[in-house]
Write an enzyme that holds these catalytic residues in place. Structure first.
Site, PDB file in Angstrom:
ATOM      1  N   GLY A  44       0.733  -1.160   0.101  1.00  0.00           N
ATOM      2  CA  GLY A  44       0.053  -0.302  -0.064  1.00  0.00           C
ATOM      3  C   GLY A  44       1.021   1.304  -0.095  1.00  0.00           C
ATOM      4  N   GLN A  49       2.834   9.875   1.227  1.00  0.00           N
ATOM      5  CA  GLN A  49       4.262   9.506   1.366  1.00  0.00           C
ATOM      6  C   GLN A  49       5.174   9.677   0.094  1.00  0.00           C
ATOM      7  OE1 GLN A  49       2.165   5.307   2.068  1.00  0.00           O
ATOM      8  NE2 GLN A  49       4.113   5.139   3.363  1.00  0.00           N
ATOM      9  N   CYS A  89       5.829   0.118   7.712  1.00  0.00           N
ATOM     10  CA  CYS A  89       5.281   1.111   6.832  1.00  0.00           C
ATOM     11  C   CYS A  89       6.575   1.625   5.994  1.00  0.00           C
ATOM     12  CB  CYS A  89       4.824   2.039   7.683  1.00  0.00           C
ATOM     13  SG  CYS A  89       4.601   3.760   6.934  1.00  0.00           S
ATOM     14  N   LEU A  90       6.487   1.840   4.579  1.00  0.00           N
ATOM     15  CA  LEU A  90       7.553   2.172   4.088  1.00  0.00           C
ATOM     16  C   LEU A  90       8.108   3.706   4.262  1.00  0.00           C
ATOM     17  CD1 LEU A  90       5.878   1.279   0.369  1.00  0.00           C
ATOM     18  CD2 LEU A  90       7.732   0.125   1.682  1.00  0.00           C
ATOM     19  N   HIS A 131      -4.640   1.430   6.737  1.00  0.00           N
ATOM     20  CA  HIS A 131      -3.318   2.260   7.152  1.00  0.00           C
ATOM     21  C   HIS A 131      -3.184   3.172   6.356  1.00  0.00           C
ATOM     22  CE1 HIS A 131       1.316   1.321   7.959  1.00  0.00           C
ATOM     23  NE2 HIS A 131       0.965   2.138   6.699  1.00  0.00           N
ATOM     24  N   GLU A 132      -3.400   3.124   5.049  1.00  0.00           N
ATOM     25  CA  GLU A 132      -3.139   4.152   3.859  1.00  0.00           C
ATOM     26  C   GLU A 132      -4.135   5.477   3.973  1.00  0.00           C
ATOM     27  OE1 GLU A 132      -0.339   3.875   2.586  1.00  0.00           O
ATOM     28  OE2 GLU A 132      -0.174   1.648   2.920  1.00  0.00           O
ATOM     29  N   HIS A 135      -2.547   7.620   6.580  1.00  0.00           N
ATOM     30  CA  HIS A 135      -1.751   8.517   6.152  1.00  0.00           C
ATOM     31  C   HIS A 135      -2.258   9.835   5.578  1.00  0.00           C
ATOM     32  CE1 HIS A 135       2.284   6.681   6.428  1.00  0.00           C
ATOM     33  NE2 HIS A 135       1.845   5.522   5.964  1.00  0.00           N
TER      34      HIS A 135
END
Length: 169
Positions: A44, A49, A89-90, A131-132, A135
């Site tokens: 994701g 991000q 998380c990236l 999660h996204e 963000h």
């Protein structure tokens, strides 16, 4: 991974704005996000991000399935049933913490053409979408984990960022 914003970048704490233009630029942005997510071995990625304050997210929970894009997503319903699971998380390299989330969600959004879509998701798909979506509201997994894990996550994050900085110099 160099294109994915890391912890400390103020854009990760910003609330993304609604998308009102469904044009070729948006479709290019979504395609680029899908490639970045794939290249980073992510499942994701939110526009914030990559430094874009648009309410756009992409995800793919199965490696061989197409990338899904949600524009202007809104959780319409979430189950009372919740579960804890480890998330990474990236934007937070080396951080893996437990986060409690609803098991099922229904999300109203638009596709890249501006057409209305409704996604009913469970399990991993529901978790990734939530999660996204976090963000897009400037919320990180460290904000949703118990205090002891937040401290441990911050230690791991500092070590990973220090290692990356040393490698870059």
């Amino acid at each position: 991974m160099a294109h994915v914003r890391k912890f400390g970048d103020p854009v990760l704490r910003a609330r993304a704005r609604e998308v009102d233009r469904f044009d070729e630029d948006l479709r290019t942005e979504i395609a680029r996000m899908g490639l970045l997510m794939h290249d980073a071995y992510g499942i994701g990625l939110a526009a914030t991000q990559v430094g874009i304050l648009h309410r756009v997210l992409v995800y793919r929970v199965e490696g061989d399935s197409p990338v899904n894009a949600l524009v202007n997503p809104v959780v319409e319903w979430s189950s009372k049933e919740q579960e804890w699971a480890e998330e990474g998380c990236l934007s937070l390299p080396a951080v893996h913490v437990d986060v409690e989330r609803p098991v099922h969600v229904r999300v109203r959004a638009q596709d890249e053409q501006g057409e209305a879509i409704l996604v009913e998701a469970s399990g991993l798909e529901a978790r990734v979408i939530q999660h996204e979506l976090d963000h897009l509201d400037g919320v990180l997994i460290l904000d949703r984990t118990p205090r002891d894990q937040r401290k441990e996550g911050m230690r791991a994050l500092r070590a990973a960022l220090d290692t990356a900085a040393d490698a870059a110099s």
